[in-house]
Design a protein around this motif. Structure first.
Motif, mmCIF file in Angstrom:
data_model
loop_
_atom_site.group_PDB
_atom_site.id
_atom_site.type_symbol
_atom_site.label_atom_id
_atom_site.label_comp_id
_atom_site.label_asym_id
_atom_site.label_seq_id
_atom_site.Cartn_x
_atom_site.Cartn_y
_atom_site.Cartn_z
ATOM 1 N N LYS B 12 1.019 -1.346 -0.052
ATOM 2 C CA LYS B 12 -0.060 0.086 -0.061
ATOM 3 C C LYS B 12 0.821 1.062 -0.073
ATOM 4 O O LYS B 12 0.474 2.200 0.769
ATOM 5 C CB LYS B 12 -0.994 -0.055 1.260
ATOM 6 N N GLY B 14 2.558 2.379 -3.002
ATOM 7 C CA GLY B 14 2.724 2.644 -4.269
ATOM 8 C C GLY B 14 3.601 1.892 -5.267
ATOM 9 O O GLY B 14 4.280 2.160 -6.112
ATOM 10 N N SER B 17 2.355 0.957 -8.705
ATOM 11 C CA SER B 17 2.754 2.074 -9.729
ATOM 12 C C SER B 17 4.261 1.719 -10.195
ATOM 13 O O SER B 17 4.493 1.785 -11.256
ATOM 14 C CB SER B 17 2.647 3.319 -9.048
ATOM 15 N N SER B 138 -4.979 3.354 4.303
ATOM 16 C CA SER B 138 -5.012 2.977 2.866
ATOM 17 C C SER B 138 -5.400 1.268 2.513
ATOM 18 O O SER B 138 -5.966 0.868 1.793
ATOM 19 C CB SER B 138 -3.680 3.286 2.102
ATOM 20 N N ARG B 145 -12.821 -1.946 -0.438
ATOM 21 C CA ARG B 145 -12.890 -1.887 -1.880
ATOM 22 C C ARG B 145 -13.043 -3.428 -2.360
ATOM 23 O O ARG B 145 -14.073 -3.767 -3.184
ATOM 24 C CB ARG B 145 -11.811 -1.269 -2.633
ATOM 25 N N LYS B 205 4.903 10.745 -4.622
ATOM 26 C CA LYS B 205 3.490 11.355 -4.899
ATOM 27 C C LYS B 205 3.613 12.496 -5.346
ATOM 28 O O LYS B 205 3.124 13.044 -6.516
ATOM 29 C CB LYS B 205 2.630 11.407 -3.876
ATOM 30 N N LYS B 232 -1.955 6.749 -12.088
ATOM 31 C CA LYS B 232 -2.333 6.153 -10.949
ATOM 32 C C LYS B 232 -2.667 4.680 -11.254
ATOM 33 O O LYS B 232 -3.669 4.434 -11.712
ATOM 34 C CB LYS B 232 -3.355 7.147 -10.139
ATOM 35 N N ASN B 234 -4.160 1.261 -8.989
ATOM 36 C CA ASN B 234 -4.571 0.457 -7.799
ATOM 37 C C ASN B 234 -5.170 1.508 -6.497
ATOM 38 O O ASN B 234 -4.700 1.461 -5.579
ATOM 39 C CB ASN B 234 -3.246 -0.270 -6.820
ATOM 40 N N ARG B 235 -6.037 2.630 -7.173
ATOM 41 C CA ARG B 235 -6.341 3.570 -6.110
ATOM 42 C C ARG B 235 -7.745 2.996 -5.208
ATOM 43 O O ARG B 235 -8.210 1.919 -5.689
ATOM 44 C CB ARG B 235 -6.932 4.609 -6.890
ATOM 45 N N ARG B 237 -11.141 2.964 -3.555
ATOM 46 C CA ARG B 237 -12.619 3.425 -4.057
ATOM 47 C C ARG B 237 -13.452 2.843 -2.723
ATOM 48 O O ARG B 237 -13.244 1.932 -2.166
ATOM 49 C CB ARG B 237 -13.195 2.741 -5.087
ATOM 50 N N GLN B 278 -14.269 10.970 -3.790
ATOM 51 C CA GLN B 278 -13.197 10.434 -3.098
ATOM 52 C C GLN B 278 -13.310 9.459 -1.992
ATOM 53 O O GLN B 278 -14.271 9.721 -1.311
ATOM 54 C CB GLN B 278 -12.370 11.637 -2.744
#
Lengths: 292, 314
Positions: B12, B14, B17, B138, B145, B205, B232, B234-235, B237, B278
């Motif tokens: 979690k 990044g 990415s 996160s 999610r 970031k 971006k 694996n955000r 939601r 968001q």
């Protein structure tokens, strides 16, 4: 191996003129730390130094038996340290230290290389050791003699390769890099980081007057005196006639009266730019203040 | 052929990415399974709880068939335990100058650092560390999610931390994964400073291009334009109904449902399960709880790294 069966486990390896003497003195005062009786034994860089003979005509420590006598740790002193600034500059030293003690801790202090360059020049100037102006050494290092000064003043400040060598050889957890600026501005924080890094069980406090040293700290006072006299002797004997020595000795600690010329300043800033950008990434510290 | 660099975590923070961005570089080869979890030999699937075993089964990957094929399709993660299988992940290397993989379990594992150092002494190690409080939050949002929980944060983390036994594959480790000090130290004790690069998520970031180029320099490949790294992945939601999603997920209906939907509509059906706003932020009580939980570890980590982490405690 020392007589007491223990090895040096802390090396402050440089840079020259970046505050290592001050750190040496703060460390010397801690009950769990035994610093060498001579601040700079230069044992692991002795070969490199010998081939350069400017300041080191007096032999550096070359024999292990001599080296080990510089340390006299009591059983409670878990840290045995020394601070030879030539270790950072001379190639091969990191490897030699590693094969001597692969578990030793390494401390490197770095300073804005432009300011670092001028500092030994001022010292030499006062001692009458350098027959050239700073500009002549920096901007026109054409003959052999000037090249030696160029090395001492300018090349010592190309930190990237020097630091990388240590980072390639030693585990990350054994190497700690400090900036001269933070030692100057945030000494208590730096010493507390040092305390954690060395695993000390009581606080590492600053000594009150590290340059002159403290009557309350006899061992470090003696050490500092020995060092100062030895270093001075070494410098004076190298290049100055006997008759001048006493006069020079008196002038040694006067504040600097000379400023760097704009031309040298600009040349040096430009000269170090690339190296500092690489260094910044290597050590992941913001060094913009040194090149912007 | 074995990889020469490893992104070892944290989860979690990044690393997905990072994986995609690294994969974009023509001189970099990335394992087609993002997280092969090969070197964390202390983490064993046969010791997983039923819930976590189910997660593994749901990955629905026939490894030997996949490895025998062209491996064009990317997979998120798998436990690639056999060395012969692991080597196959890197058999498509051609002209690339650096090869790597990303397994977040390597940071948490007690064995991975030593295993990597022993098998690939010159390996380069990359870490991305995120404020552990943010990381925990996160992690929770991602599990909401994915329908892995529907409980409020404090209930979920307390339930998770109280599991016995707990560990990778037995609990989610929302809190424990953020205790970085001991995890980072394992690597710092074993790897030369020059083989270890630690990035902070906040820097990534703020300027992903700069971090990517530092990373490329570190693994010895040319830099790339920073603009390539704006996407971006694996955000988080927020589900419209956490309970419904949890139910559908736990019963396996979610997976079957999504598979039954023709591909062109899948995304919009999936989207309908989530709010478009968001994802929510933690309340002050949660922030305070987490700050207190991590305070000591951050102090230790600061001193270990010799770097200020002031922004994590403010």
């Amino acid at each position: 191996m020392m007589k007491h069966g223990r090895k040096t486990n802390l090396f402050i390896v440089g840079a020259a003129k970046a505050g290592t003497t001050m750190l040496y003195q703060h460390l010397s005062a801690h009950p769990q730390i035994c610093m060498s009786s001579i601040k700079e034994p230069n044992y692991f860089s002795s070969e490199g130094i010998k081939s350069d003979h400017l300041y080191y005509k007096e032999p550096v420590v070359e024999q292990e038996s001599v080296y080990s006598r510089l340390f006299n740790p009591s059983p409670g002193q878990k840290i045995i340290g020394e601070a030879s600034v030539s270790y950072l500059f001379y190639p091969g030293t990191a490897e030699k230290i590693f094969s001597y003690n692969p578990e030793t801790k390494i401390v490197i202090i770095l300073r804005d290389p432009v300011r670092r360059a001028f500092s030994p020049y001022l010292m030499d100037r006062k001692l009458g050791l350098v027959p050239f102006s700073f500009d002549e050494v920096v901007l026109k290092p054409v003959d052999e003699n000037k090249k030696t000064y160029f090395q001492q003043y300018v090349l010592y400040g190309l930190y990237f390769d020097q630091v990388r060598k240590y980072m390639d050889v030693f585990p990350a957890g054994q190497v700690r890099i400090f900036l001269f600026d933070s030692i100057r501005d945030h000494l208590p924080e730096v010493l507390s980081q040092m305390e954690n890094f060395l695993g000390l069980s009581s606080p590492l406090k600053p000594v009150d007057n590290p340059d002159i040293n403290e009557a309350a700290m006899p061992s470090s006072k003696l050490t500092a005196m020995l060092y100062r006299q030895r270093a001075m002797r070494r410098l004076l004997r190298a290049a100055v006639p006997d008759s001048l020595r006493n006069t020079l000795r008196g002038k040694l600690f006067e504040p600097p009266s000379e400023l760097m010329s704009a031309a040298s300043m600009e040349w040096l800033r430009n000269y170090y730019l690339d190296d500092l950008c690489k260094l910044e990434r290597l050590i992941q510290s913001d060094l913009k203040a040194w090149y912007e | 052929m074995l990889p020469d660099f490893f992104v070892v975590g944290a989860a979690k923070s990044g690393t997905t990415s990072l994986y995609h961005f690294l994969d974009r570089h023509p001189d970099v080869y990335m394992s087609p399974i993002k997280e092969p979890n090969h070197f964390c030999t202390d983490i064993r699937i046969d010791e997983f709880s039923e819930e976590f075993k189910r997660h593994e089964r749901e990955k629905n990957l026939d490894l030997s068939r996949y490895l025998a094929g062209d491996m064009k399709e990317k997979h998120w993660g798998y436990f690639v335990r056999e060395r012969s299988d692991y080597l196959k992940l890197f058999r498509n290397i051609t002209t690339e100058k650096a090869a790597g993989e990303v397994s977040n379990s390597y940071l948490f594992s007690h064995r991975a650092a030593a295993n990597i150092r022993q098998e690939i002494p010159a390996a380069k190690i990359i870490m991305m560390l995120r404020n552990p409080s943010e990381r925990a939050w996160s992690h929770y949002l991602a599990n909401l999610r994915d329908g892995k929980t529907y409980l409020p944060f404090m209930d979920e983390i307390k339930k998770d931390a109280g599991k016995n036994p707990k560990g990778w594959g037995r609990s989610y480790l929302y809190l424990e994964m953020g205790l970085y000090y001991a995890q980072v130290k394992r690597y710092m004790d074993l790897f030369p400073a020059g083989q270890l690069k630690i990035f902070l998520y906040d820097d990534f970031k703020k300027d992903p291009g700069d971090v990517m180029n530092q990373l490329f320099e570190f693994i010895g490949v040319p830099s790339m334009s920073g603009d390539l790294f704006r996407e971006k992945f694996n955000r988080a939601r927020s589900p419209v109904s956490s309970r419904l999603l949890y139910f559908l997920s736990k019963t396996g209906i979610k997976r079957k449902l999504f598979r039954a939907i023709p591909a062109p509509f899948r995304k919009s059906v999936k989207d309908s399960f989530f709010k478009s706003s968001q994802p929510q932020l933690p309340g002050d009580d949660i922030k305070q709880y987490l700050a207190g939980y991590y305070r000591n570890d951050i102090v230790l980590l600061e001193s270990l790294l010799g770097r200020s982490l002031q922004s994590w405690v403010e």
